[in-house]
Structures are given as C-alpha cells and as structure tokens.
Motif scaffolding. Structure first.
Motif, PDB file in Angstrom:
ATOM      1  N   ASN A  18       0.854  -1.190   0.000  1.00  0.00           N
ATOM      2  CA  ASN A  18       0.000   0.000   0.000  1.00  0.00           C
ATOM      3  C   ASN A  18       0.890   1.239   0.000  1.00  0.00           C
ATOM      4  O   ASN A  18       1.119   1.844   1.045  1.00  0.00           O
ATOM      5  CB  ASN A  18      -0.920   0.000   1.234  1.00  0.00           C
ATOM      6  N   PRO A  19       1.407   1.618  -1.170  1.00  0.00           N
ATOM      7  CA  PRO A  19       2.441   2.651  -1.257  1.00  0.00           C
ATOM      8  C   PRO A  19       2.083   3.986  -0.614  1.00  0.00           C
ATOM      9  O   PRO A  19       2.951   4.661  -0.071  1.00  0.00           O
ATOM     10  CB  PRO A  19       2.651   2.828  -2.758  1.00  0.00           C
ATOM     11  N   THR A  20       0.826   4.384  -0.666  1.00  0.00           N
ATOM     12  CA  THR A  20       0.458   5.704  -0.147  1.00  0.00           C
ATOM     13  C   THR A  20       0.388   5.738   1.375  1.00  0.00           C
ATOM     14  O   THR A  20       0.286   6.810   1.964  1.00  0.00           O
ATOM     15  CB  THR A  20      -0.884   6.176  -0.737  1.00  0.00           C
ATOM     16  N   ASN A  21       0.457   4.574   2.042  1.00  0.00           N
ATOM     17  CA  ASN A  21       0.392   4.516   3.508  1.00  0.00           C
ATOM     18  C   ASN A  21       1.738   4.791   4.182  1.00  0.00           C
ATOM     19  O   ASN A  21       1.793   4.970   5.389  1.00  0.00           O
ATOM     20  CB  ASN A  21      -0.095   3.143   3.976  1.00  0.00           C
ATOM     21  N   TRP A  22       2.829   4.776   3.425  1.00  0.00           N
ATOM     22  CA  TRP A  22       4.167   4.857   4.014  1.00  0.00           C
ATOM     23  C   TRP A  22       4.641   6.296   4.157  1.00  0.00           C
ATOM     24  O   TRP A  22       4.431   7.132   3.280  1.00  0.00           O
ATOM     25  CB  TRP A  22       5.159   4.059   3.180  1.00  0.00           C
ATOM     26  N   SER A  23       5.292   6.565   5.286  1.00  0.00           N
ATOM     27  CA  SER A  23       5.958   7.841   5.508  1.00  0.00           C
ATOM     28  C   SER A  23       7.386   7.535   5.921  1.00  0.00           C
ATOM     29  O   SER A  23       7.702   6.404   6.293  1.00  0.00           O
ATOM     30  CB  SER A  23       5.239   8.658   6.583  1.00  0.00           C
ATOM     31  N   GLY A  24       8.240   8.531   5.856  1.00  0.00           N
ATOM     32  CA  GLY A  24       9.630   8.266   6.197  1.00  0.00           C
ATOM     33  C   GLY A  24      10.358   9.492   6.683  1.00  0.00           C
ATOM     34  O   GLY A  24       9.958  10.623   6.425  1.00  0.00           O
ATOM     35  N   THR A  25      11.452   9.238   7.409  1.00  0.00           N
ATOM     36  CA  THR A  25      12.344  10.297   7.849  1.00  0.00           C
ATOM     37  C   THR A  25      13.772   9.912   7.496  1.00  0.00           C
ATOM     38  O   THR A  25      14.122   8.726   7.488  1.00  0.00           O
ATOM     39  CB  THR A  25      12.246  10.548   9.368  1.00  0.00           C
ATOM     40  N   ASP A  28      19.599  13.146   7.602  1.00  0.00           N
ATOM     41  CA  ASP A  28      20.207  14.336   6.998  1.00  0.00           C
ATOM     42  C   ASP A  28      19.617  14.525   5.606  1.00  0.00           C
ATOM     43  O   ASP A  28      20.005  13.832   4.664  1.00  0.00           O
ATOM     44  CB  ASP A  28      21.726  14.189   6.938  1.00  0.00           C
ATOM     45  N   THR A  29      18.683  15.447   5.488  1.00  0.00           N
ATOM     46  CA  THR A  29      17.976  15.635   4.222  1.00  0.00           C
ATOM     47  C   THR A  29      18.803  16.367   3.173  1.00  0.00           C
ATOM     48  O   THR A  29      18.327  16.594   2.066  1.00  0.00           O
ATOM     49  CB  THR A  29      16.641  16.383   4.451  1.00  0.00           C
ATOM     50  N   THR A  30      20.057  16.718   3.505  1.00  0.00           N
ATOM     51  CA  THR A  30      20.942  17.240   2.463  1.00  0.00           C
ATOM     52  C   THR A  30      21.626  16.095   1.718  1.00  0.00           C
ATOM     53  O   THR A  30      22.166  16.295   0.631  1.00  0.00           O
ATOM     54  CB  THR A  30      22.023  18.191   3.032  1.00  0.00           C
ATOM     55  N   ILE A  31      21.607  14.888   2.296  1.00  0.00           N
ATOM     56  CA  ILE A  31      22.229  13.711   1.670  1.00  0.00           C
ATOM     57  C   ILE A  31      21.199  12.897   0.893  1.00  0.00           C
ATOM     58  O   ILE A  31      21.468  12.431  -0.219  1.00  0.00           O
ATOM     59  CB  ILE A  31      22.941  12.848   2.729  1.00  0.00           C
ATOM     60  N   ALA A  32      20.001  12.718   1.461  1.00  0.00           N
ATOM     61  CA  ALA A  32      18.946  11.958   0.788  1.00  0.00           C
ATOM     62  C   ALA A  32      17.594  12.424   1.302  1.00  0.00           C
ATOM     63  O   ALA A  32      17.497  12.987   2.393  1.00  0.00           O
ATOM     64  CB  ALA A  32      19.114  10.460   1.042  1.00  0.00           C
ATOM     65  N   GLN A  33      16.559  12.177   0.501  1.00  0.00           N
ATOM     66  CA  GLN A  33      15.221  12.553   0.945  1.00  0.00           C
ATOM     67  C   GLN A  33      14.243  11.412   0.706  1.00  0.00           C
ATOM     68  O   GLN A  33      14.413  10.621  -0.221  1.00  0.00           O
ATOM     69  CB  GLN A  33      14.750  13.825   0.256  1.00  0.00           C
ATOM     70  N   PHE A  34      13.227  11.352   1.565  1.00  0.00           N
ATOM     71  CA  PHE A  34      12.143  10.393   1.395  1.00  0.00           C
ATOM     72  C   PHE A  34      11.141  10.978   0.401  1.00  0.00           C
ATOM     73  O   PHE A  34      10.746  12.131   0.518  1.00  0.00           O
ATOM     74  CB  PHE A  34      11.445  10.127   2.738  1.00  0.00           C
ATOM     75  N   VAL A  35      10.757  10.165  -0.585  1.00  0.00           N
ATOM     76  CA  VAL A  35       9.743  10.565  -1.563  1.00  0.00           C
ATOM     77  C   VAL A  35       8.520   9.683  -1.320  1.00  0.00           C
ATOM     78  O   VAL A  35       8.590   8.463  -1.501  1.00  0.00           O
ATOM     79  CB  VAL A  35      10.252  10.376  -3.013  1.00  0.00           C
ATOM     80  N   PRO A  36       7.401  10.266  -0.870  1.00  0.00           N
ATOM     81  CA  PRO A  36       6.236   9.434  -0.547  1.00  0.00           C
ATOM     82  C   PRO A  36       5.633   8.764  -1.774  1.00  0.00           C
ATOM     83  O   PRO A  36       5.723   9.291  -2.884  1.00  0.00           O
ATOM     84  CB  PRO A  36       5.242  10.422   0.071  1.00  0.00           C
ATOM     85  N   GLY A  37       5.031   7.605  -1.539  1.00  0.00           N
ATOM     86  CA  GLY A  37       4.278   6.945  -2.599  1.00  0.00           C
ATOM     87  C   GLY A  37       3.034   7.759  -2.889  1.00  0.00           C
ATOM     88  O   GLY A  37       2.540   8.492  -2.032  1.00  0.00           O
ATOM     89  N   HIS A  38       2.546   7.671  -4.113  1.00  0.00           N
ATOM     90  CA  HIS A  38       1.348   8.428  -4.464  1.00  0.00           C
ATOM     91  C   HIS A  38       0.589   7.763  -5.600  1.00  0.00           C
ATOM     92  O   HIS A  38       1.105   6.885  -6.279  1.00  0.00           O
ATOM     93  CB  HIS A  38       1.719   9.873  -4.823  1.00  0.00           C
ATOM     94  N   ASP A  39      -0.634   8.190  -5.771  1.00  0.00           N
ATOM     95  CA  ASP A  39      -1.498   7.706  -6.837  1.00  0.00           C
ATOM     96  C   ASP A  39      -1.936   8.923  -7.642  1.00  0.00           C
ATOM     97  O   ASP A  39      -2.550   9.835  -7.087  1.00  0.00           O
ATOM     98  CB  ASP A  39      -2.709   6.988  -6.226  1.00  0.00           C
ATOM     99  N   ASP A  40      -1.595   8.934  -8.928  1.00  0.00           N
ATOM    100  CA  ASP A  40      -1.961  10.102  -9.747  1.00  0.00           C
ATOM    101  C   ASP A  40      -3.266   9.897 -10.506  1.00  0.00           C
ATOM    102  O   ASP A  40      -3.621  10.674 -11.381  1.00  0.00           O
ATOM    103  CB  ASP A  40      -0.824  10.483 -10.702  1.00  0.00           C
ATOM    104  N   GLY A  41      -4.000   8.828 -10.158  1.00  0.00           N
ATOM    105  CA  GLY A  41      -5.266   8.554 -10.819  1.00  0.00           C
ATOM    106  C   GLY A  41      -5.155   7.517 -11.923  1.00  0.00           C
ATOM    107  O   GLY A  41      -6.104   6.796 -12.203  1.00  0.00           O
TER     108      GLY A  41
END
Length: 76
Positions: A18-25, A28-41
């Motif tokens: 269920n990709p849209t259910n996941w969150s992340g931290t 150090d957000t200058t090294i990497a970032q979490f990109v949330p799952g999403h549904d574009d329709g």
C-alpha cells in the motif's frame, strides 16, 4: 541493521503493498530525501529514497503498523 549502498545517480524504490500509507524520515535531508508513494489517478507509485549527495544517513519508514530502520550510504 541493514546498510543499503546506492550510487548518487540511482533511487531506492521501496516495493510496498500500500504505497500511499508509508511515511519516512531521513537523518540528513541534504544527503537523501524520502519521496512518498502516491497515486496520480492512472498509476500508483512506490515510495523511494532519493540521493542528493555522497554521505551516510539513517532512514526510518513506517506504514503505521510496520516500522523499518536502515542505513543508506550514497556513493558519488
């Protein structure tokens, strides 16, 4: 813990039921970032970790039930 090595030019895609259910931290957000799952329709996209520069970060992802901690080492 698990360490995942990734080249700066790649992205770590997290295969989630269920990709849209996941969150992340990311520690150090200058090294990497979490990109949330999403549904574009028209398609559903899995969450990901996107490298931004070389370095090492701690990552925590959760769907509210399961929590996963791992280390990401970004290689230039």
């Amino acid at each position: 813990g698990t360490t995942v090595q990734v080249p700066l030019t790649n992205t770590i895609v997290i295969n989630a039921q269920n990709p849209t259910n996941w969150s992340g931290t990311v520690s150090d957000t200058t090294i990497a970032q979490f990109v949330p799952g999403h549904d574009d329709g028209s398609a559903t996209f899995n969450p990901a970790i996107k490298p931004l520069k070389a370095g090492t970060v701690n990552v925590t992802i959760t769907d509210g039930t399961t929590t996963i901690n791992f280390v990401v080492q970004v290689n230039a």
